[in-house]
Scaffold this motif. Structure first.
Motif, mmCIF file in Angstrom:
data_model
loop_
_atom_site.group_PDB
_atom_site.id
_atom_site.type_symbol
_atom_site.label_atom_id
_atom_site.label_comp_id
_atom_site.label_asym_id
_atom_site.label_seq_id
_atom_site.Cartn_x
_atom_site.Cartn_y
_atom_site.Cartn_z
ATOM 1 N N VAL A 82 0.764 -1.153 -0.056
ATOM 2 C CA VAL A 82 -0.188 -0.038 -0.015
ATOM 3 C C VAL A 82 0.842 1.361 -0.126
ATOM 4 O O VAL A 82 0.816 2.040 -0.597
ATOM 5 C CB VAL A 82 -0.995 0.007 1.204
ATOM 6 C CG1 VAL A 82 -1.620 1.463 1.458
ATOM 7 C CG2 VAL A 82 -2.075 -1.039 1.080
ATOM 8 N N TRP A 83 1.761 1.164 0.839
ATOM 9 C CA TRP A 83 2.896 2.434 0.963
ATOM 10 C C TRP A 83 3.670 2.670 -0.462
ATOM 11 O O TRP A 83 3.940 3.656 -1.008
ATOM 12 C CB TRP A 83 3.625 2.349 2.182
ATOM 13 C CG TRP A 83 3.090 2.298 3.431
ATOM 14 C CD1 TRP A 83 2.768 1.163 4.264
ATOM 15 C CD2 TRP A 83 2.472 3.503 3.845
ATOM 16 N NE1 TRP A 83 2.206 1.643 5.310
ATOM 17 C CE2 TRP A 83 1.693 3.055 5.112
ATOM 18 C CE3 TRP A 83 2.359 4.735 3.742
ATOM 19 C CZ2 TRP A 83 1.167 3.990 5.864
ATOM 20 C CZ3 TRP A 83 1.547 5.654 4.407
ATOM 21 C CH2 TRP A 83 0.948 5.182 5.570
ATOM 22 N N LEU A 84 3.979 1.460 -0.945
ATOM 23 C CA LEU A 84 4.607 1.339 -2.481
ATOM 24 C C LEU A 84 3.543 1.986 -3.365
ATOM 25 O O LEU A 84 4.257 2.836 -4.386
ATOM 26 C CB LEU A 84 5.087 0.018 -2.740
ATOM 27 C CG LEU A 84 5.782 -0.123 -4.055
ATOM 28 C CD1 LEU A 84 6.942 0.657 -4.054
ATOM 29 C CD2 LEU A 84 6.103 -1.582 -4.375
ATOM 30 N N GLY A 85 2.392 1.655 -3.317
ATOM 31 C CA GLY A 85 1.514 2.132 -4.291
ATOM 32 C C GLY A 85 1.166 3.648 -4.134
ATOM 33 O O GLY A 85 1.082 4.386 -5.115
ATOM 34 N N TYR A 86 1.373 4.115 -2.768
ATOM 35 C CA TYR A 86 1.174 5.523 -2.710
ATOM 36 C C TYR A 86 2.450 6.241 -3.197
ATOM 37 O O TYR A 86 2.152 7.207 -3.967
ATOM 38 C CB TYR A 86 1.463 6.016 -1.129
ATOM 39 C CG TYR A 86 -0.100 6.115 -0.379
ATOM 40 C CD1 TYR A 86 -0.729 7.393 -0.989
ATOM 41 C CD2 TYR A 86 -0.542 5.536 0.669
ATOM 42 C CE1 TYR A 86 -2.002 7.549 -0.408
ATOM 43 C CE2 TYR A 86 -1.818 5.847 1.133
ATOM 44 C CZ TYR A 86 -2.524 6.916 0.633
ATOM 45 O OH TYR A 86 -3.791 7.135 1.293
ATOM 46 N N LEU A 87 3.617 5.702 -3.096
ATOM 47 C CA LEU A 87 4.757 6.516 -3.556
ATOM 48 C C LEU A 87 4.686 6.269 -5.371
ATOM 49 O O LEU A 87 4.861 7.196 -5.942
ATOM 50 C CB LEU A 87 6.164 5.610 -3.234
ATOM 51 C CG LEU A 87 7.289 6.017 -3.762
ATOM 52 C CD1 LEU A 87 7.619 7.300 -3.580
ATOM 53 C CD2 LEU A 87 8.641 5.182 -3.383
ATOM 54 N N ASN A 88 4.378 5.281 -5.798
ATOM 55 C CA ASN A 88 4.334 5.202 -7.168
ATOM 56 C C ASN A 88 3.014 6.241 -7.638
ATOM 57 O O ASN A 88 3.221 6.936 -8.737
ATOM 58 C CB ASN A 88 3.625 3.787 -7.537
ATOM 59 C CG ASN A 88 4.768 2.667 -7.477
ATOM 60 O OD1 ASN A 88 6.035 2.937 -7.488
ATOM 61 N ND2 ASN A 88 4.376 1.513 -7.401
ATOM 62 N N THR A 89 1.870 6.345 -7.082
ATOM 63 C CA THR A 89 0.902 7.181 -7.530
ATOM 64 C C THR A 89 1.494 8.425 -7.437
ATOM 65 O O THR A 89 1.065 9.316 -8.059
ATOM 66 C CB THR A 89 -0.319 7.010 -6.544
ATOM 67 O OG1 THR A 89 -0.800 5.528 -6.830
ATOM 68 C CG2 THR A 89 -1.522 7.918 -7.140
ATOM 69 N N ILE A 90 2.345 8.849 -6.381
ATOM 70 C CA ILE A 90 2.671 10.333 -6.137
ATOM 71 C C ILE A 90 3.733 10.636 -7.519
ATOM 72 O O ILE A 90 3.515 11.493 -8.004
ATOM 73 C CB ILE A 90 3.235 10.591 -4.697
ATOM 74 C CG1 ILE A 90 2.337 10.396 -3.628
ATOM 75 C CG2 ILE A 90 4.091 11.929 -4.682
ATOM 76 C CD1 ILE A 90 2.945 10.369 -2.504
ATOM 77 N N ILE A 91 4.394 9.656 -7.680
ATOM 78 C CA ILE A 91 5.486 9.925 -9.032
ATOM 79 C C ILE A 91 4.848 9.838 -10.251
ATOM 80 O O ILE A 91 5.029 10.935 -10.973
ATOM 81 C CB ILE A 91 6.548 8.641 -8.806
ATOM 82 C CG1 ILE A 91 7.353 8.592 -7.696
ATOM 83 C CG2 ILE A 91 7.465 8.736 -10.389
ATOM 84 C CD1 ILE A 91 8.462 7.446 -7.467
ATOM 85 N N TYR A 92 3.857 9.071 -10.404
ATOM 86 C CA TYR A 92 3.100 9.221 -11.554
ATOM 87 C C TYR A 92 2.051 10.415 -11.822
ATOM 88 O O TYR A 92 2.239 11.212 -12.777
ATOM 89 C CB TYR A 92 1.924 7.795 -11.791
ATOM 90 C CG TYR A 92 2.471 6.608 -11.610
ATOM 91 C CD1 TYR A 92 3.989 6.406 -12.243
ATOM 92 C CD2 TYR A 92 1.936 5.488 -11.247
ATOM 93 C CE1 TYR A 92 4.499 5.229 -12.251
ATOM 94 C CE2 TYR A 92 2.634 4.112 -11.227
ATOM 95 C CZ TYR A 92 3.880 3.958 -11.738
ATOM 96 O OH TYR A 92 4.486 2.615 -11.812
#
Length: 304
Positions: A82-92
């Motif tokens: 979930v935290w990795l998904g947050y990071l990916n979404t912020i980058i995208y």
């Protein structure tokens, strides 16, 4: 002999005041009803996410949480994906916003110029794909030919340009940047690039903020392109990870009856928690950018 002036208001004026009061009263009642209809589902999601799943399933949660519990939040937030998904979404989202502004703002400025060569052709060129698409299979073939499958660019690049946002930008420039100001800059010897970067961009902070906001919200909530083009779970955005968690938690194959029931209860709570986890950043940001949403609506209402 002094004559006292009458302070009594005419009958038609009193009737007009009464009609205005009734009109405003009905407006307030209607707006209040609409506010409740719009806000209650969001409020229910919040109280259901922190209530006992059995109480939610039993219809006991209506106005206040019942049996406070944070098990749903604990089940989601303890997961590293979930935290990795947050990071990916912020980058995208950040990359999409930057690239979108680089593409949309200059293109909107160019389309707003009356002397643009083949302006009608470019307008039609942008309008056609706005209404007609090639379909998912050709889209996938194009991304595959460009070697973008299973890369972050397969999520970012398709979101870089929205034709609707492009036309909103063109409308803003057409109605907000006076031609006389541009001509004065040309007379002073400014080049087209100098006019754009030194004159147009500083006067376009409103449309820059609106476009950044629209592209950011669109990318933050997007999951379809990631679902189609990404196979590596380390590249998944938050929305797709929450979808996978929800599907996995709702799976009731195997296990004892008690395990299946517990899984179903947890899945029902995760359903509400996932909405909050994915929407919280946007909801917290909204009060600070509300005026830009309003500006975006007004920009779209102008002529053009």
């Amino acid at each position: 002999m002094s004559v006292k002036s009458s302070t009594k208001r005419p009958a038609y004026a009193r009737r007009s005041d009464l009609g205005d009061k009734l009109f405003y009263l009905l407006n307030y009642l209607l707006l209040g009803f609409l506010a409740v209809v719009i806000l209650y589902p969001l409020y229910f999601i919040i109280i259901a996410s922190i209530s006992d799943p059995d109480a939610v399933l039993g219809g006991e949660v209506i106005l206040f949480p019942v049996g406070l519990t944070l098990s749903g939040f604990q089940a989601i937030l303890k997961r590293t994906d979930v935290w990795l998904g947050y990071l990916n979404t912020i980058i995208y989202t950040l990359l999409t916003v930057v690239l979108s502004l680089v593409v949309t703002i200059p293109a909107g400025w160019a389309l707003s110029r009356k002397k643009l060569i083949a302006k009608k052709f470019f307008m039609i060129y942008f309008i056609i794909p706005m209404f007609f698409g090639g379909g998912l299979i050709p889209f996938y073939n194009v991304m595959s030919s460009l070697k973008l499958i299973n890369t972050p660019w397969s999520v970012i690049l398709p979101s870089v340009l929205s034709v609707w946002n492009l036309f909103m930008t063109r409308t803003f420039f057409d109605s907000s940047i006076p031609d006389g100001l541009v001509e004065a800059a040309r007379i002073d010897g400014a080049s087209e690039f100098r006019i754009f970067f030194s004159l147009v961009v500083p006067l376009s902070k409103a449309i820059l903020a609106v476009m950044a906001l629209y592209y950011a919200v669109g990318q933050w909530n997007s999951y379809f392109n990631a679902m189609i083009f990404l196979q590596d779970e380390n590249l998944y955005p938050l929305q797709l990870i929450l979808r996978e968690i929800l599907i996995a938690s709702e799976s009731t194959t195997g296990g004892s009856g008690e395990t299946i029931l517990e899984q179903y209860r947890l899945a029902n709570q995760i359903k509400y928690v996932s909405v909050i986890v994915s929407s919280a950043p946007v909801i917290m940001l909204y009060p600070f950018v509300q005026k830009y949403f309003a500006q975006g609506v007004m920009i779209g209402s102008l002529k053009g």
